[in-house]
Scaffold this motif. Sequence first.
Motif, mmCIF file in Angstrom:
data_model
loop_
_atom_site.group_PDB
_atom_site.id
_atom_site.type_symbol
_atom_site.label_atom_id
_atom_site.label_comp_id
_atom_site.label_asym_id
_atom_site.label_seq_id
_atom_site.Cartn_x
_atom_site.Cartn_y
_atom_site.Cartn_z
ATOM 1 N N THR A 107 56.815 6.820 18.153
ATOM 2 C CA THR A 107 56.141 6.266 19.328
ATOM 3 C C THR A 107 55.140 7.266 19.869
ATOM 4 O O THR A 107 55.435 8.464 19.936
ATOM 5 C CB THR A 107 57.180 5.965 20.441
ATOM 6 N N ASN A 110 49.817 -4.039 22.917
ATOM 7 C CA ASN A 110 50.984 -3.245 22.546
ATOM 8 C C ASN A 110 50.609 -2.383 21.344
ATOM 9 O O ASN A 110 50.404 -2.900 20.247
ATOM 10 C CB ASN A 110 52.153 -4.151 22.161
ATOM 11 N N ASP A 140 52.684 6.688 23.079
ATOM 12 C CA ASP A 140 51.982 5.864 24.064
ATOM 13 C C ASP A 140 50.687 6.539 24.505
ATOM 14 O O ASP A 140 49.673 5.894 24.697
ATOM 15 C CB ASP A 140 52.874 5.618 25.289
#
Lengths: 216, 624
Positions: free
Chosen positions: B217, B470, B219
């Motif tokens: 991940t 997303n 972000d």
Amino acid sequence: MRDASDSTQGTSSRSGPGFNRRDFLKGSGAAVAASAVATAVEETVAQDKDKLPANVVPAKPVPVKLEINGKAHTVTVEPRVTLLDVLRNDLNLTGAKDVCTTTNCGACTVIIDGKPVLACARMAVECQGKKITTVEGLGDGKDVDDVVKCFVKHDATQCGYCTPGFVVATRAFLNSKPNATLEEIRKGLGGNLCRCGTYDGVAHAALECASKKGGK
Amino acid sequence: MAERKFSWPARSEATLIGKDIQRIDGVAKASGQAKYTADINTEGTLFARLLTSPHAAAKIKSIDVEQAKKMPGVRAIHLFKNEGDEIRWEGELLVAIAADRVELADDALKVVKVEYEELPFYVNEADIVRAAHADRTKGLGKNEKGDVDAALKTAAVVHRGYYGVSTISHMCLEPHGSHCQWDGDDLDVHLSTQNVSGTPGQFAEPLEIDASNVTVTSDYEGGGFGSKFAADEWGIACAKLSREAGKPVRLMLDRAAELKIAGTRPSGYADVTIAADSEGKIVAWDSVHWGTAGFGGGGVDVNQLPYPFDFENRRAAQIGISCNTGPNRAWRAPPHPQLCALTQTAMDDLAAKMKMGSYEFFEKNLAFALQDKGPVYAEQMKIAAKAIDWKAKWHPHGQGGKGPVKRGLGLALHRWGGGAGPCTCTVKVHQDGSVETFLGSQDIGTGTRTIIAITLAETFGLPLTGVKVNLGSSKYPQSGASGGSITVGGVSGANRRAAQTALWEIFDKVAEKYKLESADGLVAKGGDILKGKEKICTWKQACSLLGPMGLETKGESSQKTKDGLTSDQVGGVQMVDLSVDTETGLVRIHKFVCVQDCGLILDELTARSQVLGALIMGIAYSLS
Ligand code: FES
Ligand code: FES
């Protein structure tokens, strides 16, 4: 371009024993870390090495009470722990970034009693009894600070890692100089670094806030 | 029914594309809410700190962590090197210790005992003679065209000069690093990366788990500039420490390590001979260049010099120097900045020797520009010259003022491939009219999130708030790494294709439901579906026809997709007017102009930021 010199070849190490802030603070004793009482410490320590007076903090975890963004927090940390580490690692207030940790970049800027301060250069213990504002505490709770809005409007952010530091530095600077000019802004924010090169956006964001008398 | 083709709306019809659109994550970033890898503090997170080599070259005689293991708060120790291993550059990782607190990890590192046998080292990247003496050079090939020697003999003017640019460090403000957390055999990695889709496998293999067990991940990422494509040995170490301790671990490089081991741009120094005929047309280029890419000894690719020109007679030879310094990594537009500096400073000196103006000299040689870009550069030069007032301000080199402060003009040309990178995305249109997209891409600060939102909102005629982007997870459809230059092309093309595909299906349903002759001429705008000026239904009513499953479409992009949504091969011109105080070295820039060939601009605000960022970084290059 570099000059050729003998230091570029040989068998000796290029870097001697490190001098860093953490070592320095630790090496110089926890008593000095609680710098407000440094002078008193010298005298007392000279008299009695084993007994520390009440206002000197021992080099072990102690409860530290901090008022951050209007809320009281207590953490138990050694006196050598920086405000920056407490904010980021103990309180999860990660808006202030640890980029250089040696007072070079401004990414860790917070406001203490109205003044911009590098949180990497302050021990948490010495911030007790003071009002600390981090980037998370800007704005009035309902709406974000005008500085934030102006940063977004002028795209004063790319990767964004330096941005909260710039925002806090800008807020503190404009509080002291609400009508700042572009030239004053450039100088006033000169302590913050950005690798992505957002300086132009930052300067224009700050200027727009200044045109609104510093914004809110 | 009219043929359906992927395309962008005309500029005059676009409501979002090409406008000044604020970043959709701007407030999150500026208000400190955005969580970067270095900010991840899940419950019980341990902090890892690193011991690195103080020597540029050494052999490890012994390494002892026994005492460190007993230090308070220590939960796990990882050894990068063992007895007998060699150190090849300062900063090489030796030991990582994960402890309850940062300062406890630091304390434990201090009691690690390492004995070194120091070895000879070499770190001078600029001095080719010394490098040869130290046996650190290696021929890396030649590239030749025409008859350089004959051309040099008959040339009207020949200039020989020595040029160079040093190694620079990427110096990402968020250092390289990760936060790793295990759940059984599943590993969750927050990674400061430019390569979300490409890194799970890099973790899986050394950890002996399946790539499907790994979720990467990212972000937000605090700068990469080409240096953050890999899991890296310290990423693997973080995962191992976490596994050993049974707790999440955060391991970020400290600033010194970041500087020494996490990426540099190779240096380039050249001995250049360049010649022209009496008109100022370049007739020969002859260069030998060298530099270092660290211990491996690469450098600036010989096949791309000179740049961005291809003279009729040219010869370039490359020598790599192996230095005891950290390895290079891709740096923004590798290795164009070095190629540009080496070629065009030499050209400028030749012009001065001929008493020709730099502008006229460059203009004269545009016929040699690669990919027939001459006419484009010529136009760009005109625009730039006007903006900087070249004609009025120009004076020959060396006549920049009588005092210590000298003022002058400079110009340079550049090119880059660009185009569309690989990308797959899934766009979902829900029955209630909400829209989202999923893709394993990442926003490294170039505004990727925002331009995807613009693409979708424009296509569906919705406000930016009507679409959700997303990205930043390896569990989303695979998308290419973001060096940066091909990301916007890749993600916008893929999302436009997926969105147009969805929209056509929605139009068909609308046509059927509202008994239109065909779906031809339907448009989605302002939250409605229109035919000409007539409103057929609202966007929400149209989406209600999709049924409870909504609609899911896929979009793809690659360098091979040639449907006209993305283009490549850009070029640009930069001109600067500056002063140098020759006594103090202080440089003051009066004006810096950039004229850049960009293709379709999706967000003018962030595009401008990219250009400004590049100019500012260019200043940094030339001052380092
Ligand atoms: S982290 Fe405090 S000034 Fe850089
Ligand atoms: S926005 Fe990336 S370092 Fe400033």
